[in-house]
Design an enzyme around this catalytic site. Sequence first.
Site, mmCIF file in Angstrom:
data_model
loop_
_atom_site.group_PDB
_atom_site.id
_atom_site.type_symbol
_atom_site.label_atom_id
_atom_site.label_comp_id
_atom_site.label_asym_id
_atom_site.label_seq_id
_atom_site.Cartn_x
_atom_site.Cartn_y
_atom_site.Cartn_z
ATOM 1 N N CYS A 140 0.578 -1.134 0.040
ATOM 2 C CA CYS A 140 -0.088 0.030 -0.179
ATOM 3 C C CYS A 140 0.859 1.388 -0.024
ATOM 4 C CB CYS A 140 -0.879 0.054 1.255
ATOM 5 S SG CYS A 140 -2.115 1.402 1.334
ATOM 6 N N CYS A 143 -0.674 4.076 2.023
ATOM 7 C CA CYS A 143 -0.332 3.877 3.580
ATOM 8 C C CYS A 143 1.001 4.127 3.883
ATOM 9 C CB CYS A 143 -0.699 2.688 4.152
ATOM 10 S SG CYS A 143 -2.032 1.847 3.355
ATOM 11 N N ASP A 144 2.157 3.790 3.198
ATOM 12 C CA ASP A 144 3.464 3.336 3.749
ATOM 13 C C ASP A 144 4.540 4.222 3.037
ATOM 14 O OD1 ASP A 144 2.575 1.753 5.602
ATOM 15 O OD2 ASP A 144 2.849 0.018 4.260
#
Length: 320
Positions: A140, A143-144
């Site tokens: 992701c 997200c990261d």
Amino acid sequence: MSDTIERVKCLIIGSGPAGYTAAIYAARANMKPVLYQGIEPGGQLTTTTEVENYPGYPDGITGPEMMIEFRKQAERFDTDVRDGWVTKVDFSGDVHKVWVNDTKEIHCDTVIISTGASAKYLGLPSEQKYLKLGGGVSACAICDGFFYRGQEVVIVGGGDSACEEAHYLSKLCKKVTMLVRRDAFRASKIMEARVRNTENIEILHNTNTEEVLGDGQVVTGVRTKNNVTGEIIDIPATGFFAAIGHKPNTDIFKDYLDRDDTGYIINVSGTSKTNIEGVFVSGDAADHVYRQAVTAAGTGCMAALDAERYLAAKEVTVKA
Ligand code: NAP
């Protein structure tokens, strides 16, 4: 089969942000929800490290901690959170039947499906090792990606997700190398053009991932092999992103619910309703586009409200 069949007003399947949010709303509406956590309690967020894009957490929070908070909030209003894996359903009658761990049978007035989707990984031992260590493997970018600002990363995949995520990463990272296993993208032409026209994205076609390289703690590079020439190249990188698709966890519903070609449940537009009355869907099980914790929570709320209204309308009909 069990000898005692339990009757439940609102059964929630799944324990990610969608399921817990549905539980909070359903419990506060006095629907006495029972929530089965499934095989991965907390869902995909439990495989994420820091969550920094969920409103209300200005300093960020780890995915597992966030899911503990969601659970506590659902339990505060008396949601019955249980361990167990829903293995079979029968949505053919007025009462929706659900079996847990192949044995316990539950009859439900409403069912909210929040079973999510699972990111696909390549399955290489080295990839899984650094994924488990939280040492630089992710599925992701949104997200990261932030954790790799100014660094060099590798992303594998040639679909729309890979292009979208590579483009997102290119704005944060010094360099993004895309590994595409064929000589062509699967992505739409416009998404392909976007990555081709981005200066700090390098695209390697006909290229497989041989191994994610690391120092035992964190990722340091990726060993690749050209599947036409056989050439092996080690690419230095601190992050390895898999963007080879997601699999929605919806197989047990396939005999009853309308799903698209990839298995996402089809909801009635703008609602959480499925093609079966009294069965609602929320979160990634029906969403291949946004796939965020906050959007999953939003649709969890919708599902609980839709379920409550469905029950209220049914009671009016019965009384009339
Ligand atoms: P996808 O379309 O299935 O693409 C998966 C990609 O990963 C393909 O390039 C595939 O290669 C590659 N791949 C699969 N397994 C692999 C492996 N083991 N090793 C290396 N490469 C592998 O998945 P997606 O990109 O997640 O998209 C899913 C759906 O969501 C699509 O319908 C897409 O259009 C949609 N979507 C839309 C948007 C948007 O419109 N903004 C954004 C994201 C996703 P092959 O081509 O060789 O099979």
